[in-house]
Design a protein around this motif. Sequence first.
Motif, PDB file in Angstrom:
ATOM      1  N   ARG A   1       4.046  -5.276   7.133  1.00  0.00           N
ATOM      2  CA  ARG A   1       3.994  -5.095   5.689  1.00  0.00           C
ATOM      3  C   ARG A   1       3.504  -3.686   5.391  1.00  0.00           C
ATOM      4  O   ARG A   1       2.589  -3.180   6.038  1.00  0.00           O
ATOM      5  CB  ARG A   1       3.037  -6.105   5.056  1.00  0.00           C
ATOM      6  CG  ARG A   1       3.536  -7.540   5.110  1.00  0.00           C
ATOM      7  CD  ARG A   1       4.636  -7.794   4.116  1.00  0.00           C
ATOM      8  NE  ARG A   1       5.082  -9.194   4.123  1.00  0.00           N
ATOM      9  CZ  ARG A   1       5.980  -9.682   3.288  1.00  0.00           C
ATOM     10  NH1 ARG A   1       6.537  -8.895   2.377  1.00  0.00           N
ATOM     11  NH2 ARG A   1       6.350 -10.952   3.355  1.00  0.00           N
ATOM     12  N   SER A   2       4.125  -3.063   4.386  1.00  0.00           N
ATOM     13  CA  SER A   2       3.760  -1.696   4.017  1.00  0.00           C
ATOM     14  C   SER A   2       3.163  -1.691   2.614  1.00  0.00           C
ATOM     15  O   SER A   2       3.644  -2.393   1.714  1.00  0.00           O
ATOM     16  CB  SER A   2       4.990  -0.793   4.079  1.00  0.00           C
ATOM     17  OG  SER A   2       4.637   0.550   3.814  1.00  0.00           O
ATOM     18  N   ASN A   3       2.134  -0.890   2.434  1.00  0.00           N
ATOM     19  CA  ASN A   3       1.378  -0.863   1.175  1.00  0.00           C
ATOM     20  C   ASN A   3       2.162  -0.153   0.078  1.00  0.00           C
ATOM     21  O   ASN A   3       2.334   1.063   0.111  1.00  0.00           O
ATOM     22  CB  ASN A   3       0.038  -0.151   1.402  1.00  0.00           C
ATOM     23  CG  ASN A   3      -0.810  -0.095   0.144  1.00  0.00           C
ATOM     24  OD1 ASN A   3      -0.631  -0.907  -0.766  1.00  0.00           O
ATOM     25  ND2 ASN A   3      -1.731   0.845   0.098  1.00  0.00           N
ATOM     26  N   SER A   4       2.613  -0.929  -0.912  1.00  0.00           N
ATOM     27  CA  SER A   4       3.334  -0.351  -2.047  1.00  0.00           C
ATOM     28  C   SER A   4       2.452  -0.211  -3.282  1.00  0.00           C
ATOM     29  O   SER A   4       2.818   0.495  -4.225  1.00  0.00           O
ATOM     30  CB  SER A   4       4.547  -1.215  -2.391  1.00  0.00           C
ATOM     31  OG  SER A   4       4.150  -2.535  -2.713  1.00  0.00           O
TER      32      SER A   4
ATOM     33  N   THR B   1       7.260  -5.267   1.722  1.00  0.00           N
ATOM     34  CA  THR B   1       6.218  -4.549   1.002  1.00  0.00           C
ATOM     35  C   THR B   1       5.093  -5.517   0.652  1.00  0.00           C
ATOM     36  O   THR B   1       5.253  -6.736   0.723  1.00  0.00           O
ATOM     37  CB  THR B   1       6.772  -3.930  -0.285  1.00  0.00           C
ATOM     38  OG1 THR B   1       7.344  -4.971  -1.091  1.00  0.00           O
ATOM     39  CG2 THR B   1       7.851  -2.904   0.030  1.00  0.00           C
TER      40      THR B   1
ATOM     41  N   GLU C   1      15.012  -4.235   0.596  1.00  0.00           N
ATOM     42  CA  GLU C   1      14.018  -4.001   1.643  1.00  0.00           C
ATOM     43  C   GLU C   1      14.673  -3.748   3.004  1.00  0.00           C
ATOM     44  O   GLU C   1      14.033  -3.190   3.898  1.00  0.00           O
ATOM     45  CB  GLU C   1      13.040  -5.183   1.719  1.00  0.00           C
ATOM     46  CG  GLU C   1      12.091  -5.234   0.535  1.00  0.00           C
ATOM     47  CD  GLU C   1      11.097  -6.373   0.591  1.00  0.00           C
ATOM     48  OE1 GLU C   1       9.910  -6.135   0.309  1.00  0.00           O
ATOM     49  OE2 GLU C   1      11.513  -7.513   0.891  1.00  0.00           O
TER      50      GLU C   1
ATOM     51  N   SER D   1       5.772  -7.465  -2.467  1.00  0.00           N
ATOM     52  CA  SER D   1       4.401  -7.212  -2.895  1.00  0.00           C
ATOM     53  C   SER D   1       3.964  -8.156  -3.993  1.00  0.00           C
ATOM     54  O   SER D   1       4.744  -8.690  -4.749  1.00  0.00           O
ATOM     55  CB  SER D   1       4.296  -5.768  -3.392  1.00  0.00           C
ATOM     56  OG  SER D   1       3.071  -5.555  -4.013  1.00  0.00           O
TER      57      SER D   1
ATOM     58  N   SER E   1       7.090   3.630  -5.487  1.00  0.00           N
ATOM     59  CA  SER E   1       6.181   3.157  -4.434  1.00  0.00           C
ATOM     60  C   SER E   1       6.882   2.209  -3.467  1.00  0.00           C
ATOM     61  O   SER E   1       6.617   2.240  -2.254  1.00  0.00           O
ATOM     62  CB  SER E   1       4.955   2.489  -5.048  1.00  0.00           C
ATOM     63  OG  SER E   1       5.291   1.313  -5.749  1.00  0.00           O
ATOM     64  N   PHE E   2       7.793   1.361  -3.962  1.00  0.00           N
ATOM     65  CA  PHE E   2       8.494   0.451  -3.077  1.00  0.00           C
ATOM     66  C   PHE E   2       9.417   1.211  -2.140  1.00  0.00           C
ATOM     67  O   PHE E   2       9.502   0.903  -0.945  1.00  0.00           O
ATOM     68  CB  PHE E   2       9.298  -0.572  -3.890  1.00  0.00           C
ATOM     69  CG  PHE E   2       8.536  -1.825  -4.214  1.00  0.00           C
ATOM     70  CD1 PHE E   2       7.325  -1.755  -4.873  1.00  0.00           C
ATOM     71  CD2 PHE E   2       9.019  -3.062  -3.857  1.00  0.00           C
ATOM     72  CE1 PHE E   2       6.606  -2.894  -5.182  1.00  0.00           C
ATOM     73  CE2 PHE E   2       8.315  -4.214  -4.156  1.00  0.00           C
ATOM     74  CZ  PHE E   2       7.108  -4.130  -4.816  1.00  0.00           C
TER      75      PHE E   2
ATOM     76  N   ALA F   1       7.298   2.766   0.558  1.00  0.00           N
ATOM     77  CA  ALA F   1       6.744   1.760   1.464  1.00  0.00           C
ATOM     78  C   ALA F   1       7.828   1.168   2.362  1.00  0.00           C
ATOM     79  O   ALA F   1       7.610   0.948   3.565  1.00  0.00           O
ATOM     80  CB  ALA F   1       6.059   0.658   0.655  1.00  0.00           C
ATOM     81  N   ILE F   2       9.003   0.913   1.808  1.00  0.00           N
ATOM     82  CA  ILE F   2      10.116   0.420   2.623  1.00  0.00           C
ATOM     83  C   ILE F   2      10.479   1.444   3.697  1.00  0.00           C
ATOM     84  O   ILE F   2      10.781   1.100   4.840  1.00  0.00           O
ATOM     85  CB  ILE F   2      11.333   0.088   1.735  1.00  0.00           C
ATOM     86  CG1 ILE F   2      11.019  -1.116   0.842  1.00  0.00           C
ATOM     87  CG2 ILE F   2      12.569  -0.202   2.586  1.00  0.00           C
ATOM     88  CD1 ILE F   2      12.023  -1.337  -0.269  1.00  0.00           C
TER      89      ILE F   2
END
Length: 429
Positions: A354-357, A128, A60, A2, A386-387, A390-391
């Motif tokens: 990609r995931s929103n962290s 992320t 990740e 991120s 948050s990571f 999101a992971i």
Amino acid sequence: MSFARPLVWSWLFALALPLAPLAAPDQSASDTSWCHSLLGGTNVTILLVADVGTFTGIAEGSYYAQALQNRATVDPGSTPCDSWSYGTIFGQQVALIATGIGPVNAGICTTHLLRCGSFIKEVIFSGTAGFSAQVGGAVDPSDCTTPNYDGAPVKLGDVCITPFAVNWDCRLGSFNQSCAEYPNQCGAPGYDVGPNVSSMFGQCFFDMYAKADLELSNELINATVRPPPASSVGVSFPTPASYLTNYSSTYWGLQSASSAYPLLTAPTLTNSAPNVWNYTVCAETDSQYFWTSLPWDYLGRSYISMTIKHALNRSADASNVLAVSAEEGVGFLAAMYKYAGTTGGRMIPHTQIRSNSDYTYLPLQWDGADLWTEDTSLKAINFTQSFSFAIGTMSSAVLRMLQTRCVRTNGAASPTCSLSAGQGVTYTP
């Protein structure tokens, strides 16, 4: 990894990777043995991630590693990548590789991997990212008095699935121009030239249209949004910690109240499937420049809309796309594109998830006259929390796709298609 964090200068350069020549896919017998020692077989699905835990202590690829069976680890001193292992997930040959953080590391590691290109079925890069909080951002710069009532809100843990990326650093910026609007948060930073000037920056748009890439992207999208396959133990999505649900409620409460958004429905975090934003709405905007705030988000969305228009020949502008702020996509794709251009090379099917962290800007407040400013009462998000979440969401999406394939091939009753104890996403807040 991120990028929506406090504004800090890092390496600011355009990506012009000095990638080594790539071997053609017709390897000799010794090359074949070498590739088997790296990948464990042929027709291999490659799962690339960037961070081995350097940023928050959470790798990740950690949830993929839990699901990897018959695991073999490659000597870390024998490759330019940060970690490398292979095995099977739901009966399919998989290599799990961490490239290291940043586009240069991603490009170098991917180039090394592609020496075994003929052994590779597909490549999925997971990571992320910082996301726009809404499609089209919070405010339309063409009408600075009106909030964006129509832009769909984005949840923490939502995913963007796309084979495309743009190098956000492809511009000649001016500090004075960039700061001319400060502290007004409705506007765009000034810059002199942009990503169309390839003579200055090298390749900036990574937007090659390939049917196989979109088919892989669509397969991953469908596996994410549809119910899990009928197997004895399916892949579920992680439940967010109470801290994250509280943070989300606070973020959207501030945005709704202080920015006069009476019609905005705040998103609710659950353990249901994340929202999936596809390649017609999002792409990676990759940089080595740490940025945050709505004006920079607007510029990122402008570049992404150019990328989508180039790739798909469809209408797009900053008002109907999301910025997804990361680092590695342009390095990864530079290597993939160069390999496809070698004698006897091919475009290996690939996509990115990609995931929103974290969000790329704080909630906004309106002074009732002519000024939008950031609401700094909201404390920075806890990246460890948050990571990890999101992971978990991005990993669950990819694992669900692999499980769906297994069920399609072997049937729902096959034990190969079920999670064993300790496999999959065991997210603990």
